[in-house]
Design an enzyme around this catalytic site. Structure first.
Site, mmCIF file in Angstrom:
data_model
loop_
_atom_site.group_PDB
_atom_site.id
_atom_site.type_symbol
_atom_site.label_atom_id
_atom_site.label_comp_id
_atom_site.label_asym_id
_atom_site.label_seq_id
_atom_site.Cartn_x
_atom_site.Cartn_y
_atom_site.Cartn_z
ATOM 1 N N HIS A 312 47.573 -71.077 -46.097
ATOM 2 C CA HIS A 312 48.241 -72.867 -46.262
ATOM 3 C C HIS A 312 49.818 -72.621 -46.789
ATOM 4 C CE1 HIS A 312 47.386 -73.781 -50.650
ATOM 5 N NE2 HIS A 312 46.695 -72.418 -50.589
ATOM 6 N N CYS A 330 44.840 -67.746 -52.233
ATOM 7 C CA CYS A 330 45.479 -67.685 -51.329
ATOM 8 C C CYS A 330 46.178 -66.823 -50.444
ATOM 9 C CB CYS A 330 45.223 -69.767 -51.385
ATOM 10 S SG CYS A 330 43.852 -70.445 -51.291
#
Length: 385
Positions: A312, A330
């Site tokens: 992301h 992430c």
């Protein structure tokens, strides 16, 4: 006297004729009919599977008429053979119903034989529902697993697996495997030995209605789907490189600076292994109370596991993307790069994370299929022998 003798002789002959003809039966009078009728299942049978083909057969004769009706009077569809010696049902029956035969047959003697009898189908204690994760007409990535999810536990997994069929437009070696129960029930995953070949058309049929799942449970309905394997897009994510590379159909199409999980904290590592793109959303609220953040909006988010790992955008780490790993697991990209990747991602794309000290495992979510060695995967089939 001569005339009297003649009369007496005629009377004697007449009496003999009457005696001979009156005392003998006709050619079939009183004989047993030659035709013999057999029904399957037998008369008064109980706990019959509703998918069992029921039939009538005649030896030394033909069927004149035949019908199988349910309690509501509906006639069950069936096929009469060309020689009229057999009839077989062509539609499934209902659970917990009594079905009744009617009709007749006859042999060369023309004597009728009734088609009669009844049987009762099984009444399940529970009817289990199942779903397939890939919709009809979908296009998915080359690592997409087929997931058959049940709403309760299945104990007779072998019976269920025998009712499953996967057909492909090109020869593809693959297998079902049963993973630990999750999401409210048992689950079977199917994957090929290697990534799907792009462009493959896949048809999945689960003939579950009437299948005994064990413990009094039966399948509620059949389900099926047809889908296509799309282009071959693979994310190469070497955590030590601080880059994220996207390979599409053998060509590098993206090469972005990235930041991965902080290596000094095992709870923040980006896990190593083949992840699968699960879904994506333009905005996802992310929380990790142990690290002091709740409902933080992150954008252009592509989920790659159920333990909180996404690819992301994160403007706050833009300065170290390409040089340092500081995330909570992430893969962070710049907003522009994340949006570009987001637009290209689809369910089933593989994300190959390498050089992390923490491996991806079943504890990290639903889809860890590609971390399981092929021989082990085969052994997880209920039909493996």
């Amino acid at each position: 006297m001569r005339s009297m003798r003649r009369v007496l002789m005629l009377l004697v002959v007449a009496m003999l004729l009457v005696a001979c003809s009156g005392g003998l039966p006709g050619p079939f009078s009183g004989s047993a009919p030659q035709a013999q009728v057999s029904i399957l299942p037998g008369d008064k049978a109980t706990n019959v599977s509703p998918t069992l083909p029921v039939s009538v057969r005649v030896t030394r004769g033909v069927l004149l008429q035949v019908a199988l009706t349910n309690p509501e009077g509906k006639v069950i569809a069936g096929t009469l053979s060309a020689d009229r010696r057999s009839w077989i049902s062509t539609e499934p029956l209902g659970y917990g119903k009594t079905y009744t035969w009617s009709g007749s047959a006859a042999g060369p003697d023309h004597l009728p034989v009734p088609v009669a009898g009844s049987f009762t189908t099984v009444t399940p204690e529970r009817q289990l529902h199942a779903t397939l994760n890939i919709g009809d007409g979908d296009t998915v990535g080359i690592a997409a697993p087929i997931i058959l999810q049940f709403n309760d536990h299945v104990s007779n997994k072998a019976a269920v697996e025998r009712a499953l069929q996967v057909q492909t437009s090109v020869p593809t070696e693959g297998s079902w495997a049963w993973l630990p129960d999750d999401n409210g029930g048992s689950r079977a995953h199917y994957r090929p030995k290697d990534y799907w070949q792009p462009g493959t058309h896949v048809s999945v049929t689960a003939k579950l209605y009437g299948v005994a799942f064990g413990d009094g449970s039966y399948g509620k309905e059949d389900i099926s789907t047809k889908f296509t394997i799309g282009r071959a897009q693979i994310v190469k994510a070497d955590v030590n490189s601080h880059r994220m590379i996207v390979i599409r159909d053998g060509q590098e199409v993206m090469n972005f600076p990235a930041s991965y999980g902080l290596s000094s904290d095992p709870n923040r590592n980006t896990t190593s292994g083949i992840h699968v793109v699960m879904n994506k959303a333009q905005t996802v609220l992310m929380s990790n109370r142990a690290y002091g953040y709740v409902n933080i909006p992150e954008h252009w988010a592509v989920r790659i596991s159920n333990n909180g790992e996404f690819i992301h955008a994160n403007p706050e780490t833009t300065g170290v993307q390409g040089s340092s790993n500081v995330t909570h697991g992430c893969v962070n990209l710049s907003t522009a790069n994340a949006q570009e990747y987001y637009s290209s991602a689809m369910f089933g794309d593989p994300v190959e994370v390498t050089n992390s000290p923490t491996p991806l495992t079943g504890a990290d979510g639903d889809i860890y299929d590609w971390t399981v060695p092929w021989e082990t995967w085969l052994a997880m089939s209920a039909l493996h022998s």
